[in-house]
Design an enzyme around this catalytic site. Structure first.
Site, short mmCIF file in Angstrom:
data_model
loop_
_atom_site.label_atom_id
_atom_site.label_comp_id
_atom_site.label_asym_id
_atom_site.label_seq_id
_atom_site.Cartn_x
_atom_site.Cartn_y
_atom_site.Cartn_z
CD GLU A 151 -3.00 -1.04 0.42
OE1 GLU A 151 -3.83 -1.98 0.08
OE2 GLU A 151 -3.19 0.33 -0.25
CG ASP A 298 -5.68 -7.16 -7.80
OD1 ASP A 298 -4.40 -7.38 -7.16
OD2 ASP A 298 -6.40 -6.35 -7.34
CD GLU A 392 -14.51 -5.26 -0.86
OE1 GLU A 392 -13.71 -4.74 -0.13
OE2 GLU A 392 -15.10 -4.55 -1.99
CD GLU A 410 -10.63 -1.49 -7.85
OE1 GLU A 410 -9.39 -1.27 -7.29
OE2 GLU A 410 -11.40 -1.30 -7.33
#
Length: 954
Positions: A151, A298, A392, A410
């Site tokens: 992150e 991803d 989610e 996204e």
């Protein structure tokens, strides 16, 4: 996602050729940027949007950004994030821990750094210049705090580099940033050096966390003992680290990121060419062996392709294409993308999908594979139209699995790139829907609040930095014309956090050899790889309705009654002859054909005296090894579906919506339901009224201020008596409803599981008013509102209501509605919403725990009933499942709880006081896995993965 601009029209000579590489351009085979000539043809597939409408929507995005960014700067800065419900900053350590979610917070003004280049994209150059000055002056990167390497890299390092990229661009233009002297780059370099100790492993994979001040392993660091990391965590570094190396001329950053990628590539499963979700950073062993394109993996795939774009290294494209071929072979089941096992890629690893996979259609656009991108995107859009936001996680038959929605960008990202590739105005309408839903359901007075539950419309006190970094950037670019942006966006590539890195970095400070290392591991078929921009005639036949024709079959896929899912028959296994294997969700015990299939799979059916049937699998009795595999999958699905229904039988949360000034329905609080009183799910209009505190505040004796609570919704504090007793006392005083507020300071639905309030063991039919429970944090939002505004009106309901319905026929300021929703049209809107509410299906979340599979899996079902109706409460230690419900149940069994007794809705135990009564114990699903025999002996590790895969949250 972005790429480079091609010199000619799509598929023109030299686009992506080696000559172009030598000229210094990182050109990629991307439909998004090479299909300029086809856009006008495709635009005929949907009604064009006027330039005025596009401009209006673009301006609306700017206003929404100002609302979010302005409230962060006013109420939260220099904190990392804004808490939009309580209008204050989130400072790590001062708020209840949210677990891994808080690893992104490092006391370095995260949201401001993450938003820097968004300001420039939105043409807010003055605000950008002021923001850069604040970052340089105020931000400290030397805090004694443990943060996520992943992150911190994508948000903070990427934010600093993106800010630097646009700062030097503005300085070169000569209008702004003339004082700038690479201050952001120097901060990025400082942060890069702070992250490097995380790579001190034998494998080169980084530790997942690091202390910004003390690094790794020291006692002061409080980290360095972890053994596992996710694939995306280790594989999403190359863009930022390589850019840092190329900006500064210091090669060490790019070298470390490349080493991590090399190791992941070497550890892929060689027969399937897939990677798992979690890997041991010391041994390289796969800890979680399920594989997909969503959470945990991803951005690893995304960075392989984009590293080829930015750095011009062919090996990255070869690796991406190898993985992509495996994804399309095993994971892609259009329009679904389902996780599989890396060792047994024909076996699905779960029956649900997570929302992070919504980026994948955009990546497919970058790859140039448009058809599956359109299919998956349309499926996701249908889910959004059903729930207003993308849950989610959701099941293969499009029910809610995890109900949260943290305002993820996204889907907006993929929408932007599909519009860029096709020019189809349909995607402008999709973007318009996203804008309307954000304003209608997520906008609150102090920003935009994440959705705690898309079914109820309740909010979470959360506005992540990525919402500002990505959502507004993609939405604005979707509606902006080229002249609306002050620089050429095609000169940059987007990182996974949508930060901008200039493509000219491909020829700057190339300190790392571009040796092709991919072929050292495997021989690749070069003919399968795209080295040029795709041929537009192949991607898009000369048919203006092409994209629409792909979408059309998926229009009703989500709204079908009792949907069975859309699963592609794998042609590799079944061809055009044999039928696909029987799925547990389709099984009917009264169907002779199904019984014959069970026999082939080694599954026998025994009729019990009480009318139920028992299913038992013996793998050695299967007709073949393939049938045995199908039987194991069938039994696993049967147990999983039963476990899932255990969650569905619990009462869903309710909503408390503040409708008075200045909230006007924008703030929605998650509330626990009551087992007694008015059932809000059967009263669509809910109960609306002003709130008033009862006296005594605990509501445990006769109310002494009946003139205050009469005709109002009474507020009470939890404790000292049973919930039902409180309800009776306020009902006797004339209250029309009640809200019990937790007396445990700091408790919040963000961190504590909801539960339902139960009676006192007596008949509760006399209680007719609705009762809801709020944790301390949510309750304080109402109490604070009373202090500031005196009169506060709320709506108690099963789910948040459309503001047009709430304020039907009343004069309300226009600004609380969407700009396209005029007051005079509220009557029509209200009618439409009422109709929609009647049609909407009741959805419930599935289980987060996956039961283990036994050597002899056993299941029971009533004759003729599908497994959706199997009741997990009837499952004993032998794995017996019984069913007595109809399919597609509409009623939920209730979990009993008394005041101060917390039987969690998601089966998480809570502490109980000494005076509390015991709740009924829940069924245990902690079965042991026994080793498989005979032909299934090699399945042990896959079964272990089954146990682990759904215990990990997104």
């Amino acid at each position: 996602m972005s790429g480079a601009g091609c010199g000619g029209e799509g598929g023109g000579p030299g686009c992506g050729s080696s000559a172009a590489w030598r000229a210094g351009w990182s050109l990629v085979a991307t439909a998004a940027l090479c299909l300029v000539s086809s856009a006008s043809v495709l635009a005929a597939g949907a009604a064009p949007m006027s330039k005025e409408e596009k401009q209006r929507l673009g301006n609306q995005v700017l206003e929404m950004f100002d609302h979010a960014y302005g409230n962060y700067m006013e109420h939260a800065y220099p904190a990392d994030e804004l808490m939009p419900l309580t209008c204050r900053g989130r400072v790590r350590g001062q708020e209840p821990s949210r677990g891994d979610v808080d690893d992104a917070l490092g006391k370095f003004s995260l949201t401001l750094i993450d938003t820097l280049d968004t300001l420039v994209v939105l043409n807010k150059t003055k605000e950008f210049e002021e923001a850069v000055r604040k970052v340089v002056r105020d931000v400290n990167l030397d805090n004694d705090i443990v943060v996520s390497v992943f992150e911190t890299n994508i948000r903070v390092l990427g934010g600093l580099l993106g800010g630097h990229s646009v700062a030097i661009m503005l300085k070169e233009k000569g209008e702004h940033m003339q004082w700038y002297n690479d201050e952001l780059l120097q901060m990025a370099k400082q942060l890069g050096y702070k992250l490097l100790p995380a790579f001190n492993t034998t494998s080169g994979l980084p530790y997942p966390r690091i202390n910004l001040k003390f690094g790794m392993r020291k006692p002061e660091a409080r980290t360095g003992t972890e053994t596992d990391t996710c694939t995306a965590c280790a594989g999403t570094l190359i863009l930022e680290f390589a850019a840092l190396s190329r900006f500064t001329g210091t090669s060490v950053f790019e070298e470390y990121a490349r080493k991590a990628l090399d190791f992941l590539w070497e550890k892929r499963q060689r027969s399937s060419n897939l990677v798992g979700v979690t890997i041991n950073i010391h041994t390289g062993d796969w800890v979680r062996k399920d594989s997909g394109v969503g959470a945990g993996i991803d951005s690893y795939y995304e960075y392989l392709l984009k590293a080829y774009v930015l750095l011009g290294d062919d090996s990255f494209l070869e690796r991406f294409n190898t993985h992509y071929d495996a994804i399309m072979r095993y994971i892609s089941q259009p329009p679904l993308l389902l996780d599989v096992h890396i060792h047994k890629p024909m076996l699905n690893a779960r029956t649900w999908m997570d929302s992070l996979l919504a980026f994948f259609p955009g990546l497919q656009v970058l790859k140039g594979d448009i058809r599956p991108a359109i299919e998956t995107h349309e499926m996701l859009y249908q889910v959004i139209k059903k729930h207003n936001f993308l849950p989610e996680a959701f099941t293969t038959d499009f029910r809610v699995h995890w109900a949260q929605h943290p305002l993820r960008p996204e889907f907006a990202e993929s929408t932007y790139f599909l519009y860029k590739a096709t020019g189809d105005p349909y995607y402008l309408e999709v973007g318009k829907t996203l804008i309307e839903n954000l304003n209608k359901y997520a906008r609150v007075p102090c920003g935009f609040a994440a959705m705690k539950d898309v079914r109820t419309g309740s909010h979470e006190d959360r506005m992540d930095s990525f919402f500002l970094a990505e959502m507004f950037k993609y939405l604005y670019l979707l509606f902006a014309d080229k002249e609306d942006i002050i620089f050429d966006i095609e000169d940059y590539i987007f990182t996974t956090e949508a930060h901008l890195l200039p493509l000219w970095l491909s020829t700057t400070n190339q300190t790392v050899s571009k040796k092709n290392t991919t072929t050292e591991y495997t021989e690749l078929d070069d003919s399968n790889f795209d080295w040029t921009c795709p041929n537009t005639q192949i991607l898009f036949p000369n048919d203006p309705m092409y994209a629409q024709s792909i979408r059309e079959p998926l229009k009703n896929v989500v709204d079908k009654s009792c949907p069975r899912g859309v699963v592609r028959v794998r042609e590799e296994s079944f061809g055009s002859g044999p039928k696909p294997p029987l799925r547990a969700r389709d099984f009917m015990a009264s169907n002779p054909e199904h019984l014959e299939i069970l026999k082939k799979m080694g599954v026998s059916l025994i009729h019990l005296k009480d009318g139920r049937v028992q299913l038992v699998q013996h793998a050695i009795q299967a007709a073949s090894s393939l049938d045995a595999e199908d039987g194991l999958r069938f039994m696993q699905e049967m147990i999983e579906l039963s476990s899932q229904q255990q969650k569905e039988q619990q009462l869903p949360p309710r909503a408390v919506q503040i409708v008075s000034h200045p909230f006007f329905g924008r703030v929605v609080l998650t509330a626990g339901p009551a087992q007694f009183g008015m059932d809000l799910s059967k009263h669509k209009s809910g109960t609306r009224g002003f709130v008033a505190s009862s006296k005594p505040y605990n509501g445990c004796s006769e109310i002494t201020n009946p003139e205050v609570v009469m005709g109002k919704i009474a507020l009470m504090q939890r404790g000292q008596c049973m919930f039902a007793e409180k309800a009776r006392n306020i009902q006797k005083a004339g209250a029309i409803g009640g809200i019990v507020i937790d007396d445990n300071e700091g408790s919040s639905s963000d961190t504590a599981p909801l539960f339902q309030m139960a009676g006192d063991g007596k008949n509760t039919d006399d209680i007719t008013i609705p009762m809801l429970f709020l944790f301390n944090k949510e309750g304080n939002i109402i109490l604070d509102a009373i202090k500031e505004y005196e009169e506060v009106e709320v709506l108690l309901s099963d789910k948040a209501k459309d503001r047009a319905t709430i304020f039907k026929g009343k004069m309300i300021p226009n600004y609380i509605f969407d700009s396209n929703l005029e007051v005079e049209n509220m009557e029509q809107k209200s009618s439409e919403n009422d109709s929609e509410n009647q049609k909407s299906e009741k959805t419930t979340s599935g289980s987060r725990d996956l039961s283990s599979v036994r050597q002899e899996s056993v299941a029971e079902s009533s004759p003729g009933s599908p497994p959706e109706s199997v009741s997990p409460a009837d499952v004993d230690s032998a794995g017996i499942l019984s069913s007595k419900e109809d399919s597609c149940p509409t009623e939920n069994h209730e979990t009993t709880i008394h005041d101060s007794e917390c039987t969690a809705l998601d089966n998480q135990p809570q502490e109980q006081s000494e005076t509390e009564e015991e709740s009924s114990p829940n069924v245990s699903w902690d079965n042991k896995v026994q080793p498989m025999e005979s032909i299934l002996a090699d399945w042990n590790e896959d079964i272990e993965a089954f146990e682990m895969m759904e215990k990990d949250e997104l």
